[in-house]
Scaffold this active site. Structure first.
Site, PDB file in Angstrom:
ATOM      1  CB  CYS A 187      40.630  39.044  43.011  1.00  0.00           C
ATOM      2  SG  CYS A 187      41.973  37.956  42.501  1.00  0.00           S
ATOM      3  CG  ASP A 200      55.435  39.298  44.081  1.00  0.00           C
ATOM      4  OD1 ASP A 200      54.201  39.507  44.018  1.00  0.00           O
ATOM      5  OD2 ASP A 200      55.952  38.199  43.765  1.00  0.00           O
ATOM      6  CE  LYS A 223      44.410  45.343  44.907  1.00  0.00           C
ATOM      7  NZ  LYS A 223      44.860  44.581  43.707  1.00  0.00           N
ATOM      8  CG  ASP A 259      45.390  42.390  46.548  1.00  0.00           C
ATOM      9  OD1 ASP A 259      44.185  42.345  46.820  1.00  0.00           O
ATOM     10  OD2 ASP A 259      45.838  42.175  45.400  1.00  0.00           O
ATOM     11  N   PRO A 272      51.290  43.082  40.377  1.00  0.00           N
ATOM     12  CG  PRO A 272      49.930  43.573  38.525  1.00  0.00           C
ATOM     13  CD  PRO A 272      49.947  42.799  39.824  1.00  0.00           C
ATOM     14  N   GLY A 273      51.651  45.819  40.850  1.00  0.00           N
ATOM     15  CA  GLY A 273      51.961  47.167  41.306  1.00  0.00           C
ATOM     16  C   GLY A 273      50.860  48.200  41.182  1.00  0.00           C
TER      17      GLY A 273
END
Length: 312
Positions: A236, A139, A121, A183, A118-119
């Site tokens: 993650c 994305d 980073k 990521d 969602p932004g």
């Protein structure tokens, strides 16, 4: 009922797999414990000290050791904090602030953020670049890209160009980007602390699916990286197939090397052997973070460098 019994009952296959990775009571307790709220102060909109002083009038702030702009904050609903709505602070999990710190982008550089939504980073990268240079924030999902655009607007990011490509397509831009952040999409084991569904819906076949996607993306990202450039790979999750296996795959397929990451963060030992397969000793330089290490989400971060000086 103990935490391990709760996990075992919710998803027996999950418990069986990850008890082979770590089986301390502390690990299971932290894996299901609710996360502490953390924020990143957005210096694109105001000086750090000014925002911190204002927040301290109302909240208790605890500095996050590995990010100068990061704080734990004692608030139940961040959406009700005016500074959040104004984009002066951004809700971002403490360990998820590590990849941009490791990437260490500079003003004026060309940066690729391969899976940006969602932004959080992307905004942190723009902050370190002082809104000078260019970030390609990608994305492939248009709905997620719309959320990404809204968040970048709220944070005052002026240097991002949002794209909706398959991340693997960036392989055609060979030796182009100063820095690349991947990521990667993953099985999100670290996010169980945010949502129980990541435990309830976890399946080993999804881990394998993500691993195959991650291998495509990491090869593409590395190809797009300039000689002498830096690429950060992060997830993650704690599964070795999505972490050490993917980076080991890159090391075997290319001339990539890893650099040690020097940050004040507690870590668990990287996995050098899993399910009968041995991985490169280089993986000792990566950060493997379990939920009980720092009372955060689980994370994995590897700093990858491409040999060469880029001809500059």
């Amino acid at each position: 009922m103990s935490a391990r019994d709760v996990v075992k009952e919710a998803n027996p296959a999950f418990y069986e797999r990850y008890s082979k990775l770590e089986d301390s009571d502390e690990f299971w307790e932290f894996l299901i414990r609710p996360l502490r709220q953390s924020i990143r102060v957005n210096t694109l909109k105001a000086p750090l000290e000014v925002i911190v002083e204002r927040l301290k009038e109302e909240f208790e702030l605890e500095p996050i050791p590995w990010v100068r702009e990061g704080f734990f904050i004692n608030v139940d609903n961040l959406a009700r904090v005016p500074e959040h709505g104004l984009g002066l602070v951004f809700g971002q999990e403490a360990s998820s602030m590590i990849p941009p710190v490791v990437l260490d982008p500079k003003p004026g550089e060309l940066v690729l953020d391969m899976a940006a939504a969602p932004g959080s980073k992307t905004g942190q990268i723009a902050q370190y670049m002082q809104n000078e240079g260019c970030i390609i924030a990608n994305d492939p999902n248009r709905d997620r890209a719309n959320v990404l655009i809204a968040n970048l607007n709220r944070m005052g990011v002026l240097i991002a160009r949002v794209t909706t490509r398959d991340g693997a397509s960036f392989a055609r831009f060979e030796n182009t980007f100063d820095r690349v952040l991947l990521d990667a999409p993953c099985s999100s084991v670290g996010m169980i602390r945010k949502s129980w569904r990541f435990l309830r819906e976890w399946r080993e076949k999804a881990v394998v699916k993500y691993m195959n996607v991650q291998k495509r993306l990491i090869l593409a990202g590395y190809r797009a990286l300039k000689p002498g450039g830096v690429m950060v790979y992060s997830t993650c999750t704690i599964d070795p197939l999505e972490n050490e296996e993917v980076v080991d795959y890159l090391l075997r397929k290319t001339d990539a090397r890893l650099e040690r990451i020097d940050l004040p963060v507690k870590t668990s030992e990287p996995v050098l052997e899993w399910e009968g397969k041995e991985y490169s000793e280089e993986l000792k330089k990566a950060l493997r973070i379990h939920p009980n290490d720092n009372d955060t989400e689980a994370f994995f971060i590897a700093k990858i460098v491409k040999p060469g000086d880029g001809g500059e």
